[in-house]
Design an enzyme around this catalytic site. Structure first.
Site, PDB file in Angstrom:
ATOM      1  N   ASP A  98       0.829  -1.208   0.000  1.00 49.00           N
ATOM      2  CA  ASP A  98       0.000   0.000   0.000  1.00 49.00           C
ATOM      3  C   ASP A  98       0.865   1.261   0.000  1.00 49.00           C
ATOM      4  O   ASP A  98       0.647   2.183  -0.771  1.00 49.00           O
ATOM      5  CB  ASP A  98      -0.977  -0.009   1.187  1.00 49.00           C
ATOM      6  N   ASP A 101       7.081   3.796   3.440  1.00 49.41           N
ATOM      7  CA  ASP A 101       7.316   4.941   4.317  1.00 49.41           C
ATOM      8  C   ASP A 101       8.812   4.943   4.645  1.00 49.41           C
ATOM      9  O   ASP A 101       9.620   5.385   3.838  1.00 49.41           O
ATOM     10  CB  ASP A 101       6.406   4.741   5.535  1.00 49.41           C
ATOM     11  N   PHE A 150       0.114  11.554   7.209  1.00 51.67           N
ATOM     12  CA  PHE A 150      -0.466  10.240   7.466  1.00 51.67           C
ATOM     13  C   PHE A 150      -1.765  10.076   6.675  1.00 51.67           C
ATOM     14  O   PHE A 150      -2.715  10.819   6.876  1.00 51.67           O
ATOM     15  CB  PHE A 150      -0.715  10.025   8.963  1.00 51.67           C
ATOM     16  N   ARG A 163     -10.177   2.005   6.057  1.00 52.99           N
ATOM     17  CA  ARG A 163      -9.651   1.225   4.923  1.00 52.99           C
ATOM     18  C   ARG A 163     -10.606   1.247   3.732  1.00 52.99           C
ATOM     19  O   ARG A 163     -10.187   1.147   2.587  1.00 52.99           O
ATOM     20  CB  ARG A 163      -9.438  -0.243   5.324  1.00 52.99           C
TER      21      ARG A 163
END
Ligand code: IMP
Ligand code: MG
Length: 174
Positions: A98, A101, A150, A163
């Site tokens: 997904d 980071d 975020f 989600r």
């Protein structure tokens, strides 16, 4: 504290980009088949859309890894919660994530899966936060580079929520 989600990427933008990634992957793997490895749970929405856009033969498997850390930062220590069902030996593997980071999760998983002897292994991520990278993990296909915020939606969660949003948004507190 009130929580809201500011839209960063619309459903249309995300779907259009996933189509483009599907075209790129289909072209790069012409004459072969691809084995997509989904990193649960965040990558599941992305992988389903991506798989539908790939025109070479596709197989899929799923694995779940949890990184020990806080809700919003990974620690780099990765625990395999659910391993793959099938071996990777001699397969052309694409790990589907997904978001990348710090890159710690993928640095760890990439090495672990590479050791299982696939013919090739590449990484495809919907989102990339390059500013936050602390490893030199190489990402082959990137949907969108995003700033250091975020994000949630399209599979990504904040404490397991959001989600199911069909777009990508930023959680804001006020
Ligand atoms: P990394 O190991 O720091 O690259 O972290 C990767 C994992 O942290 C992703 O697979 C996500 O589960 C989670 N993560 C990192 N940034 C975000 C974010 O902005 N929203 C939701 N989850 C995130
Ligand atoms: Mg994840």
């Amino acid at each position: 504290m009130a929580e809201s989600v500011r839209r960063l990427l619309s459903e249309e933008e995300v779907d259009k980009r996933i189509k483009e990634l599907g075209v790129m992957i289909s072209r790069d793997y012409a004459g072969k088949s691809v084995h997509l490895v989904c990193i649960l749970k965040g990558a599941v929405f992305f992988m389903c859309e991506l798989a539908k856009r790939i025109t070479v033969p596709v197989t899929m498997d799923f694995m779940s890894a949890s990184s020990y850390g806080s809700a919003t930062k990974s620690s780099g220590v990765v625990k395999i919660v659910k391993d793959l069902d099938e071996p990777l030996k001699d397969r052309d593997v694409i790990i589907v994530e997904d978001i990348v980071d710090s890159g710690r999760t993928l640095a760890y998983l990439g090495k672990m899966l590479y050791d299982r002897g696939p013919s090739s292994i590449r990484i495809c991520t919907l989102l990339d936060k390059p500013e936050r990278r602390v490893t030199d993990v190489k990402v082959d296909y990137v949907g969108f580079e995003i700033p250091d915020e975020f994000v949630v939606g399209y599979g990504l969660d904040y404490d397991q929520r959001y989600r199911n949003l069909p777009f990508i948004g930023v959680v804001e507190f006020s």
